[in-house]
Scaffold this motif. Structure first.
Motif, PDB file in Angstrom:
ATOM      1  N   ALA A 443     -42.401  42.031 -27.772  1.00  0.00           N
ATOM      2  CA  ALA A 443     -41.751  40.888 -27.137  1.00  0.00           C
ATOM      3  C   ALA A 443     -41.869  40.924 -25.616  1.00  0.00           C
ATOM      4  O   ALA A 443     -41.737  39.893 -24.957  1.00  0.00           O
ATOM      5  N   ARG A 444     -42.133  42.117 -25.074  1.00  0.00           N
ATOM      6  CA  ARG A 444     -42.188  42.265 -23.623  1.00  0.00           C
ATOM      7  C   ARG A 444     -43.611  42.441 -23.092  1.00  0.00           C
ATOM      8  O   ARG A 444     -43.794  42.635 -21.888  1.00  0.00           O
ATOM      9  N   LEU A 445     -44.608  42.389 -23.970  1.00  0.00           N
ATOM     10  CA  LEU A 445     -45.992  42.491 -23.540  1.00  0.00           C
ATOM     11  C   LEU A 445     -46.492  41.146 -23.030  1.00  0.00           C
ATOM     12  O   LEU A 445     -46.282  40.121 -23.672  1.00  0.00           O
ATOM     13  N   SER A 446     -47.165  41.154 -21.918  1.00  0.00           N
ATOM     14  CA  SER A 446     -47.808  39.926 -21.457  1.00  0.00           C
ATOM     15  C   SER A 446     -49.040  39.674 -22.325  1.00  0.00           C
ATOM     16  O   SER A 446     -49.563  40.592 -22.968  1.00  0.00           O
ATOM     17  N   PRO A 447     -49.531  38.445 -22.365  1.00  0.00           N
ATOM     18  CA  PRO A 447     -50.751  38.175 -23.151  1.00  0.00           C
ATOM     19  C   PRO A 447     -51.926  39.061 -22.751  1.00  0.00           C
ATOM     20  O   PRO A 447     -52.697  39.510 -23.604  1.00  0.00           O
ATOM     21  N   VAL A 448     -52.062  39.342 -21.464  1.00  0.00           N
ATOM     22  CA  VAL A 448     -53.168  40.192 -21.010  1.00  0.00           C
ATOM     23  C   VAL A 448     -52.984  41.616 -21.533  1.00  0.00           C
ATOM     24  O   VAL A 448     -53.929  42.246 -22.034  1.00  0.00           O
ATOM     25  N   GLU A 449     -51.772  42.156 -21.412  1.00  0.00           N
ATOM     26  CA  GLU A 449     -51.510  43.505 -21.897  1.00  0.00           C
ATOM     27  C   GLU A 449     -51.744  43.605 -23.402  1.00  0.00           C
ATOM     28  O   GLU A 449     -52.314  44.588 -23.899  1.00  0.00           O
ATOM     29  N   HIS A 450     -51.305  42.582 -24.121  1.00  0.00           N
ATOM     30  CA  HIS A 450     -51.468  42.580 -25.578  1.00  0.00           C
ATOM     31  C   HIS A 450     -52.951  42.578 -25.946  1.00  0.00           C
ATOM     32  O   HIS A 450     -53.400  43.324 -26.825  1.00  0.00           O
TER      33      HIS A 450
END
Length: 475
Positions: A443-450
């Motif tokens: 829930a706390r990951l940004s789209p880039v991090e994911h």
């Protein structure tokens, strides 16, 4: 590629490992299905106990050939269900406990090469025999294994001086999900050759490969140590005292632990031989330690710190250990308070971090959030001040029905994490993600991090067989 013929797979595995290396009886597998917290999910397909890196590679190759999911496992001391077998009975536990050799110690280079299944305490003792120290210090060091410490990027009590496991590893040997062996066992203190692949494996919780060996960084064995337990009026005073200690004791400060009064009481309940350390009770305590090698006057250093703390109203009272036995007794409060919490039954365990300067404000804000939602819950906030790592735990109301506790504690955790977000903190400082914290992590990951995380997993483990469903959902 996957045949899912488990009978043929187990026959092949038995031929490879023999009776000692493969467990299939439920009674024999019982100790591999729960962790330190008592959590358990289900029984594995079997437990493989390879005795060498080459055997680990052969086991992984067999799993890939048959499409069998794998769960690397160390000393069963995890707290996020990352190394527990899935409830469907289709996962193979691969225990590293038979890979337990100290391969080499170089006291001049201050390095040690070990098998991943070596117990942390054994590694520390082996280092001490060569007048060295491996500084990782954990409550579970009598049973946790080096491979697990690496997979979870273990922290512990001495992070403020020596760093986490990430700073204590120079090289790794890893069996990749396709069965190949990557030998990165370099005992180099400086090595700037391209991508640091070992750093990707550190903290990956067995999702990218199985660590089978490591080169560890050692330091000189301390020749002297001083331990103090101090009573303080507030968390603000604790953080202010840490600032004084960090400057006054420089890099000799090894531990600076925040302990509330309730934890002192829980420790005495769990260990009746412990006595109240001071004449009066205080709201908060600090357990601190400094150590050194060479002609350093630690007594003068600690005494000067205590004098400044008393003069500034930060310290109310204190106990300075006069012997190693007294120091061990003071540390027993830190160990026994964990057992005291566990005896209270199911409770919320968190492992968060915030900037050190934000600790007082976070404790106050999170405390208000919990009390507003559960006035009769008991808050137990303690942790490692020197690295901003708090365990903001909660005991549910004593009168609450057992069936209602889990949902209630989950709601309180979400409220604490919401406060944590305001401080730009981390939901996992040292325990990892595993299964338990996966939803909060995603829930706390940004789209880039994911996207990057999924890409790394796909590169190492394109078939998704290596510890699937931990950190990231299974594909």
């Amino acid at each position: 590629m996957a045949s899912h013929d488990t009978t043929a797979f187990l026959d092949d595995l038995a031929g490879l490992l023999g009776k000692r290396g493969l467990l299939r009886d439920p009674d024999a597998m019982a100790r591999y299905i729960s962790d330190w917290a008592g959590d358990r999910l289900g029984m594995p397909l079997a437990v493989a106990r390879p005795a060498s890196t080459e055997e680990v590679a052969e086991v992984v190759t067999l799993c890939r050939r048959h499409g069998i999911r794998m769960v690397p496992q160390g000393g069963h001391t995890g707290l996020v269900a990352g190394a527990l077998p899935e409830a469907d009975g289709g996962e193979l536990v691969i225990s590293l406990e038979r890979l337990n050799r100290i391969r080499e110690i170089d006291p001049v280079n201050f390095t040690m090469s070990v098998d991943a299944g070596c117990v942390l305490d054994t590694v520390k003792q082996a280092a001490a025999e060569h007048d060295c120290d491996f500084p990782l210090s954990l409550g579970a060091q009598g049973s946790c294994q080096i491979g697990g410490n690496i997979a979870t990027n273990a922290g512990g009590l001495n992070v403020l001086r020596h760093g986490m496991m990430r700073q204590l590893v120079l090289g790794l040997e890893v069996v990749l999900p396709d069965g190949r062996i990557w030998n990165g066992l370099h005992a180099l203190h400086k090595d700037n050759r391209g991508y640091a692949l070992d750093q990707l494996l550190l903290g990956s919780e067995g999702t990218l490969g199985i660590v089978t060996g490591a080169v560890l960084r050692l330091c000189p064995r301390p020749e002297q140590s001083r331990t103090a337990l101090l009573g303080l009026p507030s968390v603000e005073a604790v953080v202010a005292l840490y600032g004084l200690a960090r400057r006054g004791c420089s890099d000799l400060l090894t531990a600076f632990e925040l302990i509330p009064r309730r934890c002192i009481e829980l420790a005495m309940e769990a260990t009746p031989s412990l006595r109240d350390p001071m004449d009066a009770a205080h709201p908060w305590y600090v357990l601190m330690e400094v150590d050194a090698t060479g002609p350093v006057d630690l007594d003068a250093m600690v005494e000067q710190l205590v004098e400044r703390g008393l003069e500034g109203g930060l310290i109310l009272d204190g106990v300075l250990a006069a012997s190693e036995a007294q120091a061990q007794q003071l540390w027993q409060f830190r160990e026994s308070m964990l057992e005291g919490q566990r005896r209270r039954g199911e409770h919320l365990r968190t492992d968060i971090s915030v900037p050190i300067s934000a600790i007082p404000a976070f404790v106050e804000a999170a405390g208000r959030a919990v009390t507003a939602a559960s006035p009769h819950a008991e808050i137990i906030a303690y942790g490692h001040v020197g690295d901003g790592n708090l365990h903001f735990n909660v005991l549910p109301p004593a009168e609450m029905a057992e069936a209602d506790k889990r949902d209630h504690l989950h709601d309180l955790e979400e409220r604490i994490f919401a406060v944590l977000d305001d401080f730009d903190g981390s939901i996992s400082a040292e325990h990892g993600i595993g299964r338990t914290k996966q939803a909060a992590y995603l829930a706390r990951l940004s789209p880039v991090e994911h996207e990057l995380a999924e890409g790394i997993k796909a590169l190492f483990d394109p078939e998704g067989l290596m510890n699937p469903g931990r950190i990231l959902p299974p594909r």
